[in-house]
Design a protein around this motif. Structure first.
Motif, PDB file in Angstrom:
ATOM      1  N   TYR A  21      34.128 -52.576 -24.003  1.00  0.00           N
ATOM      2  CA  TYR A  21      33.257 -52.798 -25.150  1.00  0.00           C
ATOM      3  C   TYR A  21      31.799 -52.945 -24.711  1.00  0.00           C
ATOM      4  O   TYR A  21      30.900 -52.373 -25.320  1.00  0.00           O
ATOM      5  CB  TYR A  21      33.704 -54.043 -25.915  1.00  0.00           C
ATOM      6  CG  TYR A  21      32.855 -54.364 -27.107  1.00  0.00           C
ATOM      7  CD1 TYR A  21      32.936 -53.605 -28.261  1.00  0.00           C
ATOM      8  CD2 TYR A  21      31.940 -55.414 -27.074  1.00  0.00           C
ATOM      9  CE1 TYR A  21      32.146 -53.882 -29.357  1.00  0.00           C
ATOM     10  CE2 TYR A  21      31.145 -55.696 -28.163  1.00  0.00           C
ATOM     11  CZ  TYR A  21      31.256 -54.940 -29.294  1.00  0.00           C
ATOM     12  OH  TYR A  21      30.460 -55.217 -30.370  1.00  0.00           O
ATOM     13  N   SER A  22      31.570 -53.676 -23.636  1.00  0.00           N
ATOM     14  CA  SER A  22      30.192 -53.869 -23.193  1.00  0.00           C
ATOM     15  C   SER A  22      29.631 -52.616 -22.524  1.00  0.00           C
ATOM     16  O   SER A  22      28.419 -52.429 -22.483  1.00  0.00           O
ATOM     17  CB  SER A  22      30.113 -55.057 -22.236  1.00  0.00           C
ATOM     18  OG  SER A  22      30.817 -54.789 -21.059  1.00  0.00           O
ATOM     19  N   ASN A  27      27.928 -45.909 -20.848  1.00  0.00           N
ATOM     20  CA  ASN A  27      28.671 -44.762 -20.349  1.00  0.00           C
ATOM     21  C   ASN A  27      29.984 -44.654 -21.121  1.00  0.00           C
ATOM     22  O   ASN A  27      30.907 -45.428 -20.905  1.00  0.00           O
ATOM     23  CB  ASN A  27      28.933 -44.949 -18.847  1.00  0.00           C
ATOM     24  CG  ASN A  27      29.485 -43.715 -18.203  1.00  0.00           C
ATOM     25  OD1 ASN A  27      29.857 -42.770 -18.887  1.00  0.00           O
ATOM     26  ND2 ASN A  27      29.537 -43.703 -16.879  1.00  0.00           N
ATOM     27  N   LYS A  28      30.040 -43.711 -22.018  1.00  0.00           N
ATOM     28  CA  LYS A  28      31.209 -43.591 -22.890  1.00  0.00           C
ATOM     29  C   LYS A  28      32.451 -43.115 -22.132  1.00  0.00           C
ATOM     30  O   LYS A  28      33.564 -43.516 -22.467  1.00  0.00           O
ATOM     31  CB  LYS A  28      30.905 -42.661 -24.048  1.00  0.00           C
ATOM     32  CG  LYS A  28      29.893 -43.231 -25.018  1.00  0.00           C
ATOM     33  CD  LYS A  28      29.871 -42.455 -26.293  1.00  0.00           C
ATOM     34  CE  LYS A  28      28.814 -42.845 -27.267  1.00  0.00           C
ATOM     35  NZ  LYS A  28      28.267 -44.137 -27.243  1.00  0.00           N
ATOM     36  N   LEU A  29      32.291 -42.286 -21.114  1.00  0.00           N
ATOM     37  CA  LEU A  29      33.440 -41.802 -20.350  1.00  0.00           C
ATOM     38  C   LEU A  29      34.102 -42.944 -19.584  1.00  0.00           C
ATOM     39  O   LEU A  29      35.318 -43.123 -19.650  1.00  0.00           O
ATOM     40  CB  LEU A  29      33.021 -40.697 -19.383  1.00  0.00           C
ATOM     41  CG  LEU A  29      34.137 -40.162 -18.485  1.00  0.00           C
ATOM     42  CD1 LEU A  29      35.199 -39.469 -19.318  1.00  0.00           C
ATOM     43  CD2 LEU A  29      33.575 -39.233 -17.448  1.00  0.00           C
ATOM     44  N   ALA A  30      33.312 -43.729 -18.868  1.00  0.00           N
ATOM     45  CA  ALA A  30      33.867 -44.858 -18.123  1.00  0.00           C
ATOM     46  C   ALA A  30      34.456 -45.887 -19.076  1.00  0.00           C
ATOM     47  O   ALA A  30      35.476 -46.510 -18.771  1.00  0.00           O
ATOM     48  CB  ALA A  30      32.785 -45.499 -17.253  1.00  0.00           C
ATOM     49  N   SER A  31      33.848 -46.051 -20.224  1.00  0.00           N
ATOM     50  CA  SER A  31      34.376 -46.969 -21.222  1.00  0.00           C
ATOM     51  C   SER A  31      35.735 -46.494 -21.730  1.00  0.00           C
ATOM     52  O   SER A  31      36.652 -47.292 -21.905  1.00  0.00           O
ATOM     53  CB  SER A  31      33.391 -47.100 -22.386  1.00  0.00           C
ATOM     54  OG  SER A  31      33.919 -47.898 -23.399  1.00  0.00           O
ATOM     55  N   GLY A  32      35.880 -45.225 -21.958  1.00  0.00           N
ATOM     56  CA  GLY A  32      37.152 -44.670 -22.404  1.00  0.00           C
ATOM     57  C   GLY A  32      38.239 -44.803 -21.356  1.00  0.00           C
ATOM     58  O   GLY A  32      39.392 -45.120 -21.676  1.00  0.00           O
TER      59      GLY A  32
END
Length: 49
Positions: A21-22, A27-32
């Protein structure tokens, strides 16, 4: 020992969800990827119950 491992899976999943969430704006890829690992940890914890 099995109960401790199950608790650790759920705690790890909670920490990973918070990190995803943070990290979402940065970085949307690492978040996913982190969110997918959190889901796998939560499912593994649920299956051990």
């Amino acid at each position: 020992m099995s109960v401790l491992f199950t608790y650790l899976l759920f705690i790890g999943a909670g920490i990973a969800v918070g990190g995803a969430y943070s990290m979402f704006k940065v970085n949307k890829l690492a978040s996913g990827i982190l969110l997918a690992l959190a889901i796998l940890a939560a499912v593994a914890g649920a299956l051990r119950i």
